[in-house]
Design a protein around this motif. Sequence first.
Motif, PDB file in Angstrom:
ATOM      1  N   PRO A 171       0.384  -3.513   8.714  1.00 48.78           N
ATOM      2  CA  PRO A 171      -1.342  -4.039   8.580  1.00 48.78           C
ATOM      3  C   PRO A 171      -2.063  -3.497   9.927  1.00 48.78           C
ATOM      4  O   PRO A 171      -1.472  -3.866  11.032  1.00 48.78           O
ATOM      5  N   GLU A 172      -3.277  -2.967   9.601  1.00 52.92           N
ATOM      6  CA  GLU A 172      -4.281  -2.927  10.631  1.00 52.92           C
ATOM      7  C   GLU A 172      -5.423  -3.418  10.578  1.00 52.92           C
ATOM      8  O   GLU A 172      -6.137  -3.463  11.430  1.00 52.92           O
ATOM      9  N   SER A 173      -5.595  -4.517   9.508  1.00 52.89           N
ATOM     10  CA  SER A 173      -6.543  -5.565   9.498  1.00 52.89           C
ATOM     11  C   SER A 173      -6.100  -6.795   9.002  1.00 52.89           C
ATOM     12  O   SER A 173      -5.052  -6.911   8.535  1.00 52.89           O
ATOM     13  N   LYS A 174      -7.117  -7.606   9.124  1.00 54.53           N
ATOM     14  CA  LYS A 174      -6.676  -8.987   8.349  1.00 54.53           C
ATOM     15  C   LYS A 174      -6.602  -8.828   6.785  1.00 54.53           C
ATOM     16  O   LYS A 174      -5.802  -9.510   6.196  1.00 54.53           O
ATOM     17  N   LEU A 175      -7.490  -7.937   6.285  1.00 53.10           N
ATOM     18  CA  LEU A 175      -7.181  -7.666   4.669  1.00 53.10           C
ATOM     19  C   LEU A 175      -6.130  -6.978   4.594  1.00 53.10           C
ATOM     20  O   LEU A 175      -5.546  -7.493   3.481  1.00 53.10           O
ATOM     21  N   ASP A 176      -5.388  -6.151   5.388  1.00 54.49           N
ATOM     22  CA  ASP A 176      -4.307  -5.634   5.306  1.00 54.49           C
ATOM     23  C   ASP A 176      -3.013  -6.733   5.160  1.00 54.49           C
ATOM     24  O   ASP A 176      -2.082  -6.650   4.592  1.00 54.49           O
ATOM     25  N   LYS A 177      -3.313  -7.474   6.250  1.00 53.20           N
ATOM     26  CA  LYS A 177      -2.306  -8.494   6.419  1.00 53.20           C
ATOM     27  C   LYS A 177      -2.154  -9.436   5.144  1.00 53.20           C
ATOM     28  O   LYS A 177      -1.209  -9.759   4.559  1.00 53.20           O
ATOM     29  N   TRP A 178      -3.255  -9.762   4.468  1.00 53.04           N
ATOM     30  CA  TRP A 178      -3.301 -10.513   3.246  1.00 53.04           C
ATOM     31  C   TRP A 178      -2.827  -9.894   2.278  1.00 53.04           C
ATOM     32  O   TRP A 178      -1.853 -10.469   1.582  1.00 53.04           O
ATOM     33  N   LYS A 189      -0.293  -7.513   2.356  1.00 50.35           N
ATOM     34  CA  LYS A 189       1.034  -7.346   2.639  1.00 50.35           C
ATOM     35  C   LYS A 189       1.799  -8.818   2.253  1.00 50.35           C
ATOM     36  O   LYS A 189       2.668  -8.689   1.580  1.00 50.35           O
ATOM     37  N   TYR A 190       1.126  -9.634   2.602  1.00 50.07           N
ATOM     38  CA  TYR A 190       1.971 -10.978   2.229  1.00 50.07           C
ATOM     39  C   TYR A 190       1.820 -11.617   0.730  1.00 50.07           C
ATOM     40  O   TYR A 190       2.542 -11.954   0.058  1.00 50.07           O
ATOM     41  N   HIS A 219      -8.382  -1.042   0.865  1.00 52.66           N
ATOM     42  CA  HIS A 219      -7.358  -0.388   1.845  1.00 52.66           C
ATOM     43  C   HIS A 219      -7.605   0.990   1.779  1.00 52.66           C
ATOM     44  O   HIS A 219      -7.535   1.743   3.030  1.00 52.66           O
TER      45      HIS A 219
END
Length: 201
Positions: A132-139, A141-142, A196
Motif C-alpha cells: 500500500p502506498e496510500s490510505k485507500l490502498d491500505k483499506w 489490502k485489508y 488504485h
Amino acid sequence: MNRTIPRIGAAVVTVTVFLFAVCMIADFSFGSYLVCMVLPLGYVMMAAGFQYESCESRRVPANIGVSFGVIYAVLILLVYFAQMTSVRLEELNEQAVRILDFQRGGLLFNYDLLGYGMMALSTFFIGLSINPESKLDKWLKYLMMVHGVFFISCLIMPMTGMFTGMASGKAGNGGTVALLGWCGYFLPVGVLAYRHFQRAP
C-alpha cells in the motif's frame, strides 16, 4: 494496457456486484445469473493487474491469488452457464433438476459456494501481495485479506447442509440478506481497486 485492463476489470467488478444486488432485490434470477457470468471475467482482469505490479518479494502470493481466481472463474462460469442453458431451456426429470437447478440447493449450488470460496482465497493472497502506498490502498489490502475468511464458510457449510434451505427458499429471505451483505462488503473492493489502477504509475 497493463493498468487500463485491470482498471476495466475493477469497473466490471463494481458494476456487476451492484447489478447483482439489484437483481436479488427485484427477484430477477435470469439477470443475477447473467451478471454472475460477467463478474469473474472482470475479477480475473483485476487480479492479473495486481499480480503484474507486485514486487519481487510478493510475487508468490500474487501468483497464487491469480491461480485461485482462475479456478473461481471456471467454477462460476460452469454453474451459471448451466442455469441459463440446460436448466432454463431443457425439460429435465426430477433427479436432474435436483442436481442441476441452482435454486434447489443441489450439486451446482455447492459448486457455486466452492467457487466463491476460491475467490475468497484469491482475494486473501492478492491482498498479501499489495504494497500500500496510500490510505485507500491500505483499506483495499485489508478488505481483500479479511474477505479471505469467507473461504471457511464456503468450504465447510455446504457439508453441513445449512445452505440447502437457503437455496431452496425454505429459509425465507435469509439467503437474499446474506448475499446482499456480501455485495455491500465487496462493492468497496471494486471501487478502491478502480481508484488504485486509475492513479498514474
